[in-house]
Design an enzyme around this catalytic site. Sequence first.
Site, short mmCIF file in Angstrom:
data_model
loop_
_atom_site.label_atom_id
_atom_site.label_comp_id
_atom_site.label_asym_id
_atom_site.label_seq_id
_atom_site.Cartn_x
_atom_site.Cartn_y
_atom_site.Cartn_z
N SER A 137 0.19 -3.34 6.54
CA SER A 137 0.48 -4.22 7.89
C SER A 137 1.98 -4.73 7.81
O SER A 137 2.77 -5.05 6.93
CB SER A 137 -0.22 -5.68 7.48
OG SER A 137 -1.61 -5.49 7.61
N GLY A 179 3.52 -6.83 10.16
CA GLY A 179 3.49 -7.83 10.94
C GLY A 179 3.58 -7.54 12.21
O GLY A 179 2.65 -6.78 12.79
N ALA A 180 4.48 -8.18 13.22
CA ALA A 180 4.36 -8.08 14.70
C ALA A 180 4.65 -6.54 15.08
O ALA A 180 4.25 -6.42 16.23
CB ALA A 180 5.40 -9.04 15.20
N GLY A 227 3.02 -3.84 13.83
CA GLY A 227 1.91 -3.03 13.87
C GLY A 227 1.29 -2.81 12.49
O GLY A 227 1.82 -3.40 11.58
N GLY A 253 -4.29 -10.80 8.19
CA GLY A 253 -4.52 -9.36 7.26
C GLY A 253 -5.79 -9.29 6.76
O GLY A 253 -6.25 -8.09 6.76
N ASP A 254 -6.41 -10.14 6.32
CA ASP A 254 -7.85 -10.12 5.98
C ASP A 254 -8.75 -9.56 7.03
O ASP A 254 -9.60 -8.84 6.86
CB ASP A 254 -8.39 -11.39 5.20
CG ASP A 254 -7.22 -11.95 4.52
OD1 ASP A 254 -6.53 -11.35 3.52
OD2 ASP A 254 -7.08 -13.26 4.35
#
Length: 315
Positions: free
Chosen positions: A220, A222-223, A225, A251-252
């Site tokens: 992940s 973040g913003a 992608g 994230g989960d």
Amino acid sequence: MILTVTPNPSLDRTYEIPTLERGAVLRATADRIDPGGKGVNVSRAVAAAGHRTLAVLPLGGPAGAALGDLLAAEGIEVAGVPVAGQTRSNISAVEPDGTLTKINAAGPELSADESRALLETVRTRSAGADWIACCGSLPRGLAPSWYAELVAQVHRAGARIALDTSGPSLTAALAARPDVVKPNAEELAQAVGRPLRTVGDAVEAARELRKLGAGAVLASLGADGQLLVDADGERFASARVRAVRSNVGAGDASLAGFLAAGGVGVRALASAVAYGAAAVQLPGSAMPVPKDLDLSAVLVGDTVPVGLELREPAG
């Protein structure tokens, strides 16, 4: 069926506040209590999508009882391991622009007997599981090698395992060859011991984790992608998000979307991004339901934008 293992679950109370002022008396505009812990959130997202899930976790004291009741109310089958200590409670403060401040309690210290009971419960309850997702930090009393032991146990039973943890617990488990690991950018940078400034840096770091034993790396960013690096190569996907309300559990939710879509390939990556994008637009640690998902907003590129600078450089 997706079985989740959460060694250090929690009760999560989230407050929405106008602004965070140190030393002030703050008035919440909204608040909620949710079951907490990374594996718990995966189970919640899987259940919300209409799939069967079983949550294995230690439960202790009134907070543990409340956690079990909340999960059952969401239609999640719970295999609780009784422990002497009190299940932890965490607090989150969310500001209107999505800024999140969290206070996470340490949680109980598990004894050697409780640690063995947790492993045994996974062993006896994992028959028929399509995936086993082991998520989150380890509580006091469990050595960093605990996840490695669990990965080996799961593989001996012939099941697939996804691991979402960080630090020594992640690096120790890689030698046991988990099928999927899911670090965020900061955890990925920590695992390779250097900063990540671009998507290309993240690709190189994910390749290193595969060399150390990970079957696939779902990272992940973040913003920016999400990145999937596996035996078939590297793929990247992102999604348009109208407004971020809370990134707790996003994230989960992504991992749940990935596993619910089979846990392999572009379709699973797109599902992971859709789930994560939906989660950040919900309050607290609420998990998305099918009507929240917008696969049309997901962009899966033909090539990985290796030169793209991360908006939040890691490490």
